[in-house]
Scaffold this active site. Structure first.
Site, PDB file in Angstrom:
ATOM      1  N   HIS A 155      30.419  12.865 -30.044  1.00  0.00           N
ATOM      2  CA  HIS A 155      30.544  14.233 -29.550  1.00  0.00           C
ATOM      3  C   HIS A 155      29.370  14.542 -28.614  1.00  0.00           C
ATOM      4  CE1 HIS A 155      27.928  16.897 -32.428  1.00  0.00           C
ATOM      5  NE2 HIS A 155      27.338  15.765 -32.213  1.00  0.00           N
ATOM      6  N   CYS A 188      21.268  16.526 -27.732  1.00  0.00           N
ATOM      7  CA  CYS A 188      22.682  16.649 -28.143  1.00  0.00           C
ATOM      8  C   CYS A 188      23.576  16.958 -26.953  1.00  0.00           C
ATOM      9  CB  CYS A 188      22.841  17.726 -29.205  1.00  0.00           C
ATOM     10  SG  CYS A 188      21.894  17.399 -30.700  1.00  0.00           S
TER      11      CYS A 188
END
Lengths: 134, 134, 134, 134, 134, 134
Positions: free
Chosen positions: D13, D32
């Site tokens: 992700h 991230c």
């Protein structure tokens, strides 16, 4: 005497051998061949073998070992896509086995030759590899 | 064939080499040199190697091994200050490496010579040592 | 919706109530009353309750939560003697229950009032406490 | 009475909010936000609340619960890229919080209304979320 | 404030409802209906809720709680066949749910009414139940 | 290079040597000799040693290894009574040591001779055995 430091990194990857056909890649790697990647929380145990230093009582200062792992493994691999972001896997299929060899070689180059080196790399809580350079 | 018994003990300790200066001790051991001690939940795996006894199907009765560990390790070390309460560390810096050597020697003296002996000692969930007498 | 961050710290402590006699302290606290201290690897789970922020998709950025825990808990308690080094336990017996209350109060003061707060503190792999301010 | 089934899935992700600038995305999501994705071994605990059925002694047959989780969560999410392969996250940032809401909604729709439902989703061994529909 | 003690016991059992036909038992319980039994390492977390005693700093002395669990649960259930050796399951199918109710009732009877009581019972690393008396 | 696959199975067993008297069996095996059996969640790690296949990047496809373990170990042993349901233990005391030898022999027969084979079998979270054929 061996000592270990356990570290983790989280990465995306895809198993794929460009010299095989798409059908062969799917047959061999199944879901792991997904072109859009999947990912893992990798758990790495680095075991260093040596004598106890009589001054420190350490084989190796695990803070120093941790720093080496951070620089050689966590910084370049954590929160990356192994296939796309890491030059080590440009021409190498990032199976757990190949990742372990890459990590072992990177750490071996930074450790004094007096030390032995073994690593355990867990890809999931069910799958792992062990490598000691042989 | 090897069998293992896993036991735990909780102890305080401080890493310090009295032959070094305070500055050197701080430099080498950092927070672990805190004069007021800190502590750990130590996790000990004792692996005993031998043949399977055809009468019992055991290499060694793990209840007996557990009792030996209790007497030699848990009773003297659990809920103690390794530096202050344990004669073994009166002149020995209680690093995980040295604790492992001490434990191995204590257990080796209580096990029949036919058995092999290896121990793994986890100081934290990230740091551990392995010792087999060599 | 609740989110958690898990952190660890390693500390020495001793259970002792100065208003009780030595005999009473030994009777109540047993080995935990050892005057030379013992220690633990404490495992802390901090759970923060709130709404999902529609911009970030986070209840709270766990990096920020981790930094708060580091500043309020890990930095002052890790590799310390709770009884001797930590002002919070100068007049407070450092049982897991009291440590949890102290941690909860320290974190509560640093979190926006919109957030709920619960903590779980494991002293060993067999003993833990839960506290949510009530 | 609550019962749980624990399952895992491994996915890639990336945290990204398209309504924010690249700079803001980097600032908020840090590593991230890596455009090439990273990944995790997600650990899912599904807790179902209900009465014990006097015929079976079960709240719910965990084999049936496991089959529902497989069909609703593992099959569509395991070895996928949540951002690219999963329609649920086409317009939803796949934070652990949002993944938990999506999973809860999918499981809620397949469970009898008599049952309560809570989920815990661990993204790493340090980060998790809890969601019960409120 | 809640405190917990974690204990384990290893037992054989078989899921079977004598008021159902053999076919129905097989259909509902599958392999768990094996007439020769199978077994588990049960992991029990007993959570006790109460106020902190200002003298001890404890909600309850976990040594005392451990002794109660030993007497009420470990001694009668550990290394037993729940169906054949334990009177509690003479007419009660030993599902995890029913075992949890039996344990809760046995512990409830031994705890002061001032304390709240919750238990978590893990049958495998994937299956568990929670019970608080409701 | 070694790779591992971790699998679990849940079984009942009883330690008993029919060539010994009842008194001797009780003396040696204690609670494990209970005539009505007890049980465990066995955790099996199968380690296979070999060269990395340059086409696949695998030592062995862990899906294939998992299928072999399922057919040779999980299907015949899971949810069984080792003493009563498994012909391998008709005349063999099912200690962890003997179970490990049986599993090793069964897996050895299904693996190419080019591969090395080691297994670790955990009977409880405190007791385990290791076997590599020697």
């Amino acid at each position: 005497m061996k000592v270990t430091r356990r570290e983790t990194f989280n990465a995306a990857h895809r198993l794929h051998n460009p010299s095989l056909s798409d059908t062969e890649n799917t047959e061999i790697f199944g879901l792991c061949n997904n072109p859009n990647y999947h990912g893992h929380n990798y758990v790495l145990e680095v075991w260093v073998e040596g004598e106890i230093n009589p001054i420190t009582g350490y084989v190796i200062d695990l803070k120093i070992l941790s720093d080496i792992i951070k620089k050689e493994v966590s910084d370049p691999f954590d929160h990356r896509n192994l296939n796309l972001d890491c030059v080590e896997f440009e021409n190498l299929n990032p199976t757990a086995e190949n990742i372990a060899v890459v990590i072992w070689n990177k750490l071996r180059a930074k450790l004094d030759s007096e030390f032995g080196l073994e690593i355990r790399l867990w890809e999931t809580e069910r799958n792992a590899v062990f490598y000691d350079g042989n």
